[in-house]
Design a protein around this motif. Structure first.
Motif, short mmCIF file in Angstrom:
data_model
loop_
_atom_site.label_atom_id
_atom_site.label_comp_id
_atom_site.label_asym_id
_atom_site.label_seq_id
_atom_site.Cartn_x
_atom_site.Cartn_y
_atom_site.Cartn_z
N GLU A 127 0.86 -1.18 0.00
CA GLU A 127 0.00 0.00 0.00
C GLU A 127 0.89 1.23 0.00
O GLU A 127 1.73 1.40 0.89
CB GLU A 127 -0.92 0.00 1.21
CG GLU A 127 -1.97 -1.11 1.18
CD GLU A 127 -2.97 -0.98 2.31
OE1 GLU A 127 -3.84 -0.08 2.25
OE2 GLU A 127 -2.88 -1.77 3.27
N ASP A 195 0.75 -0.98 -6.47
CA ASP A 195 -0.19 0.02 -5.98
C ASP A 195 0.22 1.35 -6.58
O ASP A 195 1.36 1.51 -7.06
CB ASP A 195 -0.18 0.09 -4.45
CG ASP A 195 -1.38 0.87 -3.91
OD1 ASP A 195 -2.38 1.00 -4.64
OD2 ASP A 195 -1.31 1.34 -2.76
N ARG A 215 -6.13 8.15 -5.17
CA ARG A 215 -5.87 6.70 -5.24
C ARG A 215 -6.64 6.14 -6.45
O ARG A 215 -7.82 5.81 -6.35
CB ARG A 215 -6.29 6.02 -3.94
CG ARG A 215 -5.63 6.65 -2.70
CD ARG A 215 -5.71 5.72 -1.52
NE ARG A 215 -4.90 4.53 -1.74
CZ ARG A 215 -3.59 4.45 -1.47
NH1 ARG A 215 -2.95 5.49 -0.98
NH2 ARG A 215 -2.93 3.33 -1.71
N ASP A 527 -7.12 -2.96 -2.47
CA ASP A 527 -8.39 -2.32 -2.82
C ASP A 527 -9.32 -3.24 -3.62
O ASP A 527 -10.43 -2.83 -3.95
CB ASP A 527 -8.14 -1.05 -3.64
CG ASP A 527 -7.58 0.08 -2.80
OD1 ASP A 527 -7.84 0.08 -1.57
OD2 ASP A 527 -6.88 0.95 -3.35
#
Length: 705
Positions: A127, A195, A215, A527
């Motif tokens: 992350e 990510d 994001r 996610d």
């Protein structure tokens, strides 16, 4: 409609302006992260394996594109294949710089190749975060892996943004030109799915430009915790007049059930429309003849848009089943491709993949000779299919990608970038079986959880007392009501899907917990959302195969475990055949009430939603067919204990933590406590599913609600 004209102008003349991918250039997109020995390849014949390639974005069908290596590790001799869309197999670990010569200039692409590894080793997760201070953006990342590993992290800036990353892992704010995308990769025995964050200039702060961190891989907010309902479009509406309008007339049923997302199986003009017999799969629509026209027996595009509006009035989103791996063999493009006398034969011959063109033997899956695979190595094909995406992106809330593994990863990355740029709320669900975590992290928001489905199937087969024979009263005029035995070809593929899932031993009911935990071992993107289902259009009905009690337990698993539950039409009303008409006049009302209670509880209790943790708890039981676990929402301090039983009769489950005695599903007392100091004195009687309120944890009491 003349689809040849569509290929010339890039879309339906009435579809509005075409979307653009990225900055509108031919740049091939974000950096690529691969493994030596696998590379970026797209061979024929890999029925259940993911495809990939190197391709220009926003392709011109008649443009000239050439790939070459700019830089490579010492001793490497790897080079891209010839052609505008290329394959590339790194032969030495390290970082490669490739160049794409395109009509709008030269574009550079980074390819990071990691060493060959044991594919059974767990993959790490990462992350990426960023903080802004003193004129710099400082990157940081959290990396983890199942087991004893200690992953390192590598950072990369998108090649389209230039060389703005400094050696100390920071980016000067004044180097950001509108926006910069940064990627993080965790590296242990294997490398992670990337990510990403986007750094966006957001006006002037007090003393310096302000930077906003976005994001891009997060799913739309409305898709998180959504309850999905799949309909077999030509079998769901009124039997006497099956149209978009009569589907709209049935939406009150979905609204009362608590459905958030309606996934419609294909409704475009297809070879398998109304009247398709059961031995050919019924009227499934997965062999498209026209990508810009709906089945006229269902109505018009305007009628479909009215159905979408009716869904939106009830806060129900609509997902379009996007079938772009293949077409029907009666599609005009394929007919031109195989007919040497056709005036467009030379053009369309290269629109399909061939095993042997002289024999007219197209590349297909599972022996489905009537759905030839499209050739994504042809820029014209990609350009055309992007116009299909553009057209329907204006009319729906999301796409479910059929046979997503058969379309190159590079194309899905472009689609995600394209539709996210146009509408950040557009949702993407993939079908990859076995589920492929490479589809997360910038491609799809949600994946079919085939591992959980496989576990539920095995538990039903192991512990259920057997399904029920017979069918619903809703017999079809042109198809037997119970298709299960008839669709032999579909059964074979469904079996292939099941056999290809993760190798988990479902000998006890806690296999469902192993299935959820397996996501982390496989290294799914943090996610990524997961679609939890008991059945769908490619499987037999769970009720028919394993019986009522097993179905009640399995459905409760999909609602109480982390992920988004999906109901296949009629699952909640007692439909028995895989693709039977909906039994509008003969609902199993008790079954329907079970599903209403499950969905209502999920929506009303934070401990069953996406932010809640799954926790294994100690339990004892008199059968391998039962399991207990806890869900806890740290932010609210709410906690539940769930017990499920997949077998016949009533299971006794003992737990060692304090719970309320009333089942939240039935309002019945199911927990006995003999009043002793023995923590194992809490005994639950579980027929199929029990959900109990547990004591609030000490750590979260102050923040509870």
């Amino acid at each position: 409609m003349d689809q040849r004209r569509l290929c010339t102008d890039g879309g339906d003349p009435g579809s509005g302006a075409a979307l653009e991918s990225g900055d509108g250039s031919h740049h091939p997109g974000p950096p690529r992260f691969v493994t030596v020995g696998e590379g970026i390849v797209d061979p024929n014949g890999n029925e259940m394996e993911t495809r990939d390639d190197l391709a220009p974005r926003n392709p011109d069908g008649d443009g000239t594109y050439v790939w070459r290596v700019l830089e490579s590790p010492d001793s490497s001799s790897a080079a891209p294949t010839d052609g505008p869309i290329a394959e590339f197999e790194p032969d030495v670990p390290g970082t490669y710089a490739l160049a794409l010569e395109a009509p709008d200039g030269t574009h550079e692409l980074t390819v990071r190749a990691f060493p060959e590894v044991d594919e059974d080793a767990p993959r790490p997760q990462v992350e990426l975060e960023a903080t802004v201070a003193d004129g710099h953006v400082r990157l940081s990342a959290t990396a983890s892996v199942v087991g004893d590993g200690d992953p390192s992290v590598e950072y990369y800036v998108d090649d389209r943004n230039g060389d703005v990353l400094e050696p100390n892992g920071t980016i000067p704010v004044d180097a950001i030109d509108e926006r910069v995308r940064v990627y993080a990769i965790a590296v242990d025995e294997r490398h992670s799915v990337p990510d990403a964050i986007e750094l966006v200039l957001d006006g002037e702060g007090a003393n310096e430009p302000s930077v906003r961190v976005e994001r891009p891989f997060e799913p739309p907010e409305w898709a998180v915790d959504a309850v999905v309902y799949e309909i077999f479009t030509r079998r769901f509406p009124d039997r006497d007049e099956p149209t978009f309008e009569t589907i709209a007339d049935r939406l009150d049923h979905l609204e009362a059930l608590g459905i958030d997302v309606l996934w419609l199986s294909p409704f475009l003009e297809a070879e398998s429309g109304f009247g398709t017999p059961a031995e050919r799969g019924g009227p499934h629509g997965y062999n498209t003849r026209d990508y810009f026209e709906v089945d006229p027996d269902l109505g018009s595009v305007a009628d479909f848009e009215a159905l979408v509006d009716a869904c939106h009035e009830r806060d129900i989103r609509v997902v379009f089943d996007l079938v772009i791996n293949h077409t029907a063999d009666t599609h005009p493009f394929y007919e031109a491709a195989v007919d040497e006398t056709h005036p467009d034969h030379e053009r369309y011959r290269d629109w399909y993949r061939w095993e042997d063109f002289d024999e007219r033997d197209a590349d297909t899956y599972f022996g489905w000779d009537d759905i030839p695979n499209l050739n994504y190595a042809n820029p014209e094909v990609r350009d055309y299919l992007l116009s299909v995406v553009d057209y329907w992106a204006e009319r729906v809330d999301g796409f479910r990608a059929d046979v997503a593994w058969g379309v190159p990863l590079s194309f899905w990355t472009e689609v995600s970038d394209r539709v996210s740029g146009a509408d950040g709320d557009l949702f993407l669900l993939d079908e990859t079986l076995p589920s492929d975590i490479e589809m997360g992290g910038g491609r799809f928001h949600m994946h079919h959880d085939d591992v959980l489905h496989d576990a539920l199937e095995r538990l039903g087969a192991s512990f259920a007392d057997g399904g029920t024979d017979g069918s619903t009263a809703a017999d079809s005029a042109d198809e037997p009501a119970d298709e299960t035995a008839a669709v032999a070809e579909g059964n074979a593929v469904a079996d292939e899907f099941t056999d290809s899932a993760a190798d988990l031993e479902a000998t006890t009911a806690d296999a469902i917990l192993e299935a959820i935990e397996d996501r982390q071992r496989r290294g799914a993107h943090p996610d990524s959302e997961w679609l939890l289902y008991v059945e769908n259009h490619d499987t037999d009905r769970y009720l028919t195969e394993y019986g009522r009690d097993a179905q009640l337990a399995a459905s409760a698993a999909t609602v109480t475990l982390p992920g988004s539950p999906m109901l296949y039409y009629g699952q909640e009303t007692g439909v028995m055949g895989r693709r039977d008409p909906m039994n509008w006049e003969s609902f199993d009302t008790n079954l329907l009430e079970h599903y209403r209670q499950l969905i209502d509880l999920r929506k009303s209790h934070p401990a069953l939603q996406s932010d809640a943790d799954l926790e294994r708890i100690p339990y004892a039981t008199d059968t391998d067919a039962a399991v207990a676990f806890a869900r806890e929402a740290p932010a609210s301090g709410r906690r539940l204990v769930v017990a499920l039983h997949f077998g016949d009769g009533t299971a006794t489950v003992r737990i060692d933590e304090p719970v309320e005695g009333t089942d939240l599903l039935t309002d019945e007392e199911v927990a006995d406590d003999d009043g002793t100091a023995d923590s194992w004195a809490r005994e639950l009687a579980v027929d199929t599913a029990v959900v109990l309120e547990a004591e609030t944890t000490d750590s979260s009491e102050s923040g509870g609600q």
